[in-house]
Design a protein around this motif. Structure first.
Motif, PDB file in Angstrom:
ATOM      1  N   GLU A  28     -38.319 -18.665  16.664  1.00 28.64           N
ATOM      2  CA  GLU A  28     -37.657 -19.752  17.391  1.00 28.64           C
ATOM      3  C   GLU A  28     -36.603 -19.168  18.317  1.00 28.64           C
ATOM      4  O   GLU A  28     -35.857 -18.262  17.943  1.00 28.64           O
ATOM      5  CB  GLU A  28     -37.008 -20.725  16.401  1.00 28.64           C
ATOM      6  CG  GLU A  28     -38.029 -21.444  15.525  1.00 28.64           C
ATOM      7  CD  GLU A  28     -37.373 -22.280  14.441  1.00 28.64           C
ATOM      8  OE1 GLU A  28     -37.587 -23.498  14.422  1.00 28.64           O
ATOM      9  OE2 GLU A  28     -36.629 -21.694  13.615  1.00 28.64           O
ATOM     10  N   ARG A  29     -36.542 -19.703  19.525  1.00 25.04           N
ATOM     11  CA  ARG A  29     -35.600 -19.220  20.523  1.00 25.04           C
ATOM     12  C   ARG A  29     -34.174 -19.641  20.196  1.00 25.04           C
ATOM     13  O   ARG A  29     -33.917 -20.474  19.333  1.00 25.04           O
ATOM     14  CB  ARG A  29     -36.005 -19.729  21.910  1.00 25.04           C
ATOM     15  CG  ARG A  29     -37.316 -19.135  22.411  1.00 25.04           C
ATOM     16  CD  ARG A  29     -37.653 -19.630  23.795  1.00 25.04           C
ATOM     17  NE  ARG A  29     -36.619 -19.283  24.777  1.00 25.04           N
ATOM     18  CZ  ARG A  29     -36.708 -19.540  26.074  1.00 25.04           C
ATOM     19  NH1 ARG A  29     -37.795 -20.125  26.567  1.00 25.04           N
ATOM     20  NH2 ARG A  29     -35.738 -19.193  26.894  1.00 25.04           N
ATOM     21  N   GLY A  31     -30.818 -21.310  19.771  1.00 24.53           N
ATOM     22  CA  GLY A  31     -30.442 -22.712  19.706  1.00 24.53           C
ATOM     23  C   GLY A  31     -31.522 -23.617  19.161  1.00 24.53           C
ATOM     24  O   GLY A  31     -31.291 -24.830  19.011  1.00 24.53           O
ATOM     25  N   GLU A  32     -32.691 -23.048  18.859  1.00 21.67           N
ATOM     26  CA  GLU A  32     -33.807 -23.854  18.350  1.00 21.67           C
ATOM     27  C   GLU A  32     -34.229 -23.409  16.950  1.00 21.67           C
ATOM     28  O   GLU A  32     -35.333 -23.710  16.507  1.00 21.67           O
ATOM     29  CB  GLU A  32     -35.001 -23.737  19.305  1.00 21.67           C
ATOM     30  CG  GLU A  32     -34.698 -24.206  20.721  1.00 21.67           C
ATOM     31  CD  GLU A  32     -35.839 -23.929  21.693  1.00 21.67           C
ATOM     32  OE1 GLU A  32     -36.878 -23.381  21.252  1.00 21.67           O
ATOM     33  OE2 GLU A  32     -35.684 -24.244  22.884  1.00 21.67           O
ATOM     34  N   GLU A  33     -33.352 -22.763  16.215  1.00 20.92           N
ATOM     35  CA  GLU A  33     -33.719 -22.122  14.951  1.00 20.92           C
ATOM     36  C   GLU A  33     -33.732 -23.109  13.771  1.00 20.92           C
ATOM     37  O   GLU A  33     -33.268 -22.800  12.675  1.00 20.92           O
ATOM     38  CB  GLU A  33     -32.744 -20.969  14.631  1.00 20.92           C
ATOM     39  CG  GLU A  33     -32.544 -19.977  15.754  1.00 20.92           C
ATOM     40  CD  GLU A  33     -31.365 -20.340  16.638  1.00 20.92           C
ATOM     41  OE1 GLU A  33     -30.948 -21.520  16.616  1.00 20.92           O
ATOM     42  OE2 GLU A  33     -30.853 -19.448  17.340  1.00 20.92           O
ATOM     43  N   TRP A  34     -34.264 -24.296  13.976  1.00 19.34           N
ATOM     44  CA  TRP A  34     -34.206 -25.333  12.946  1.00 19.34           C
ATOM     45  C   TRP A  34     -35.066 -24.979  11.737  1.00 19.34           C
ATOM     46  O   TRP A  34     -34.628 -25.115  10.592  1.00 19.34           O
ATOM     47  CB  TRP A  34     -34.640 -26.677  13.534  1.00 19.34           C
ATOM     48  CG  TRP A  34     -33.729 -27.142  14.624  1.00 19.34           C
ATOM     49  CD1 TRP A  34     -33.971 -27.122  15.961  1.00 19.34           C
ATOM     50  CD2 TRP A  34     -32.390 -27.639  14.466  1.00 19.34           C
ATOM     51  NE1 TRP A  34     -32.878 -27.583  16.657  1.00 19.34           N
ATOM     52  CE2 TRP A  34     -31.899 -27.920  15.771  1.00 19.34           C
ATOM     53  CE3 TRP A  34     -31.574 -27.889  13.369  1.00 19.34           C
ATOM     54  CZ2 TRP A  34     -30.623 -28.432  15.981  1.00 19.34           C
ATOM     55  CZ3 TRP A  34     -30.303 -28.402  13.587  1.00 19.34           C
ATOM     56  CH2 TRP A  34     -29.835 -28.661  14.881  1.00 19.34           C
ATOM     57  N   ASN A  35     -36.283 -24.530  11.969  1.00 19.38           N
ATOM     58  CA  ASN A  35     -37.150 -24.156  10.854  1.00 19.38           C
ATOM     59  C   ASN A  35     -36.618 -22.919  10.139  1.00 19.38           C
ATOM     60  O   ASN A  35     -36.637 -22.841   8.899  1.00 19.38           O
ATOM     61  CB  ASN A  35     -38.573 -23.894  11.345  1.00 19.38           C
ATOM     62  CG  ASN A  35     -39.508 -23.483  10.215  1.00 19.38           C
ATOM     63  OD1 ASN A  35     -39.751 -24.243   9.282  1.00 19.38           O
ATOM     64  ND2 ASN A  35     -40.034 -22.265  10.290  1.00 19.38           N
ATOM     65  N   THR A  36     -36.129 -21.948  10.914  1.00 21.13           N
ATOM     66  CA  THR A  36     -35.549 -20.743  10.320  1.00 21.13           C
ATOM     67  C   THR A  36     -34.353 -21.108   9.448  1.00 21.13           C
ATOM     68  O   THR A  36     -34.196 -20.592   8.337  1.00 21.13           O
ATOM     69  CB  THR A  36     -35.124 -19.752  11.412  1.00 21.13           C
ATOM     70  OG1 THR A  36     -36.252 -19.462  12.252  1.00 21.13           O
ATOM     71  CG2 THR A  36     -34.595 -18.465  10.816  1.00 21.13           C
ATOM     72  N   MET A  79     -30.660 -14.850  13.770  1.00 19.59           N
ATOM     73  CA  MET A  79     -31.918 -15.511  13.411  1.00 19.59           C
ATOM     74  C   MET A  79     -32.863 -15.768  14.575  1.00 19.59           C
ATOM     75  O   MET A  79     -34.032 -16.092  14.354  1.00 19.59           O
ATOM     76  CB  MET A  79     -31.625 -16.866  12.748  1.00 19.59           C
ATOM     77  CG  MET A  79     -30.740 -16.821  11.523  1.00 19.59           C
ATOM     78  SD  MET A  79     -30.621 -18.439  10.701  1.00 19.59           S
ATOM     79  CE  MET A  79     -29.758 -19.416  11.954  1.00 19.59           C
ATOM     80  N   ASP A  80     -32.414 -15.674  15.817  1.00 13.82           N
ATOM     81  CA  ASP A  80     -33.208 -16.144  16.946  1.00 13.82           C
ATOM     82  C   ASP A  80     -34.163 -15.085  17.478  1.00 13.82           C
ATOM     83  O   ASP A  80     -33.998 -13.891  17.257  1.00 13.82           O
ATOM     84  CB  ASP A  80     -32.297 -16.641  18.075  1.00 13.82           C
ATOM     85  CG  ASP A  80     -31.311 -15.580  18.544  1.00 13.82           C
ATOM     86  OD1 ASP A  80     -30.860 -14.772  17.696  1.00 13.82           O
ATOM     87  OD2 ASP A  80     -30.975 -15.542  19.742  1.00 13.82           O
ATOM     88  N   GLY A  98     -45.370 -17.474  23.857  1.00 16.37           N
ATOM     89  CA  GLY A  98     -44.229 -17.101  24.679  1.00 16.37           C
ATOM     90  C   GLY A  98     -42.948 -16.848  23.915  1.00 16.37           C
ATOM     91  O   GLY A  98     -41.886 -16.709  24.527  1.00 16.37           O
ATOM     92  N   VAL A  99     -43.013 -16.750  22.587  1.00  9.65           N
ATOM     93  CA  VAL A  99     -41.816 -16.479  21.789  1.00  9.65           C
ATOM     94  C   VAL A  99     -42.152 -15.386  20.777  1.00  9.65           C
ATOM     95  O   VAL A  99     -43.200 -15.422  20.136  1.00  9.65           O
ATOM     96  CB  VAL A  99     -41.304 -17.736  21.052  1.00  9.65           C
ATOM     97  CG1 VAL A  99     -39.989 -17.437  20.332  1.00  9.65           C
ATOM     98  CG2 VAL A  99     -41.119 -18.898  22.021  1.00  9.65           C
ATOM     99  N   MET A 100     -41.237 -14.414  20.627  1.00  9.89           N
ATOM    100  CA  MET A 100     -41.507 -13.274  19.742  1.00  9.89           C
ATOM    101  C   MET A 100     -40.201 -12.718  19.175  1.00  9.89           C
ATOM    102  O   MET A 100     -39.181 -12.670  19.870  1.00  9.89           O
ATOM    103  CB  MET A 100     -42.215 -12.161  20.525  1.00  9.89           C
ATOM    104  CG  MET A 100     -42.455 -10.892  19.725  1.00  9.89           C
ATOM    105  SD  MET A 100     -42.920  -9.493  20.776  1.00  9.89           S
ATOM    106  CE  MET A 100     -42.960  -8.167  19.569  1.00  9.89           C
ATOM    107  N   HIS A 101     -40.257 -12.279  17.941  1.00  6.99           N
ATOM    108  CA  HIS A 101     -39.156 -11.526  17.351  1.00  6.99           C
ATOM    109  C   HIS A 101     -39.295 -10.070  17.788  1.00  6.99           C
ATOM    110  O   HIS A 101     -39.761  -9.217  17.039  1.00  6.99           O
ATOM    111  CB  HIS A 101     -39.165 -11.636  15.832  1.00  6.99           C
ATOM    112  CG  HIS A 101     -38.409 -12.803  15.316  1.00  6.99           C
ATOM    113  ND1 HIS A 101     -37.041 -12.942  15.462  1.00  6.99           N
ATOM    114  CD2 HIS A 101     -38.818 -13.918  14.664  1.00  6.99           C
ATOM    115  CE1 HIS A 101     -36.635 -14.068  14.913  1.00  6.99           C
ATOM    116  NE2 HIS A 101     -37.701 -14.689  14.427  1.00  6.99           N
ATOM    117  N   ALA A 102     -38.858  -9.799  19.015  1.00  7.30           N
ATOM    118  CA  ALA A 102     -38.962  -8.451  19.572  1.00  7.30           C
ATOM    119  C   ALA A 102     -37.673  -7.660  19.398  1.00  7.30           C
ATOM    120  O   ALA A 102     -37.555  -6.561  19.937  1.00  7.30           O
ATOM    121  CB  ALA A 102     -39.321  -8.532  21.055  1.00  7.30           C
TER     122      ALA A 102
END
Length: 402
Positions: A28-29, A31-36, A79-80, A98-102
């Motif tokens: 999750e990007r 500010g969007e880490e709700w599930n995390t 977390m993001d 388009g989202v990755m824990h890089a």
């Protein structure tokens, strides 16, 4: 306490890896880490660790209160994830387009959960309180998530005497930790320059004012800041990373947009570079009878360790990973939001070696093919637990582990 945390981590070693893979699949990007955030809360509940939530929206604070009086140590994990399409060939690759824990934040979060588990098993022996800080939006420079968590009162009830953070580091092998007494990472500012000229036909340049020519001169002149305005012993970088301008081969451009970054360590050097940046950009535009608009964003400050607590962390790492586990490392000019915490509280930021076995395939942080060696994760959890334990002992005047 030698080897104690290695043993305490063993029951959850597989969990730490499984947590990391789940979070990697569902990144999750900022500010969007709700599930995390929900995932972290569920695991803290399973481990019997009380927590508070809602800091900077998705941030979580785990609270482990030792049964003996003492100081307070905070441990932070971000977390993001990043807006990157994953290209790494792993079974648990990102399922979010388009989202990755890089940058390894999935590992940071998972390791801190493991650290919390281990410390909670020893709370009868803990002399003080350990705070588990799960931070959102580290990648959202220049705002970040550390500042908003502080503004939301994350440490209002329990204020840390010392704070630590940990980051996976692909250039260090498993079993090694990078710790410096002072500068670890740089200040990371951003800028956008809008160059304005006058358009026209390419065959009649005298009737226009070419914004591309102005932009070219600005880019060239900016490079003199580091070469001629900064002491060669100091560190600074000015990079223009993006140029947008022009319409066609036969049109003189009336505007160009430049974007880039300024990296420094010391506040005085940062201010010197910033001052010269504005003077050069404005004066070059004036010399070409054009105009500019500058948006300069002060980003994360430098990440500078407190020598006393860096030394405690070094000793703890050696306890867990061995005497040869803390090689000398050089600082880097990448930015880190943990610096916001270190501005307010003493502490240290460390790098955990996570280099994969195939060195030629090891990509750097923020690369779409970035991978890390999961064998490092249990040791990372144990090391942070040892650091917390040793710091509480030090705050009591009892020194670190033997």
């Amino acid at each position: 306490m030698k080897d104690a945390f290695r043993e305490l981590i063993k029951p959850v070693e597989n969990d730490i890896v499984a947590f990391r893979r789940y979070l990697h699949q569902y990144p999750e990007r900022s500010g969007e880490e709700w599930n995390t955030s929900r995932f972290v809360q569920e695991k803290l509940t399973e481990y019997g660790i009380p927590f508070e939530k809602g800091f900077a929206d998705t941030g979580v604070l785990g609270i482990i209160k030792g049964e003996q009086p003492g100081g307070t140590v905070a441990l932070r994990a971000d977390m993001d994830a990043l807006p990157i399409t994953e290209q790494a060939e792993v079974d648990y690759r990102s399922e979010v387009d388009g989202v990755m824990h890089a940058c390894g934040h999935d590992a940071h979060t998972s390791m801190l959960l493991g650290t919390g588990y281990a410390l909670n098993q020893l709370k009868e022996q803990l002399a003080g309180t350990v705070l588990l800080v799960f931070q959102p939006a580290e990648e959202n420079s220049p705002t970040g998530g550390a500042g908003p968590m502080l503004d939301d009162g994350v440490f209002e009830q329990y204020e840390p005497d010392v704070i630590y953070g940990q980051h996976v580091w692909p250039t260090l092998p498993v079993g090694q930790v990078g710790i410096r007494d002072q500068e670890m990472m740089g200040a990371s500012d951003r800028f956008t320059i809008s160059v304005k000229g006058k358009g026209g036909h390419a065959s009649m340049p005298q009737d226009g004012n070419d914004a591309i020519i102005m932009a070219n001169q600005i880019i060239t002149s900016l490079q003199t800041i580091v070469s001629r305005n900064v002491d060669p012993i100091e560190s600074a970088v000015v990079t223009v990373g993006s140029i947008h301008g022009g319409y066609a081969h036969n049109v003189i451009a009336d505007k160009v947009t430049l974007e880039g970054t300024v990296r420094t360590y010391k506040p005085a050097i940062k201010e010197r570079v910033k001052h010269r940046f504005h003077k050069i950009v404005e004066n070059v535009a004036e010399a070409f009878e054009g105009s500019v608009e500058i948006e300069y964003l002060d980003g994360y400050p430098s990440t500078i360790n407190t020598p006393e607590w860096a030394e405690v962390a070094r000793g703890s790492a050696r306890t867990v990973l061995g005497e040869d586990s803390t090689p000398e490392v050089q600082p880097v000019l990448a930015g880190e939001d943990f610096s916001r915490f270190l501005e307010r509280y003493p502490g240290a930021f460390i790098w955990l070696g996570t280099r994969i076995e195939s060195e030629e395939d090891q990509m750097g942080l923020h690369d779409p093919k970035f991978m890390l060696n999961e064998k490092a994760l249990p040791g990372g959890s144990a090391t942070m637990a040892q650091i917390a334990y040793d710091t509480l002992l030090t705050l009591q005047g009892g020194g670190g582990s033997e």
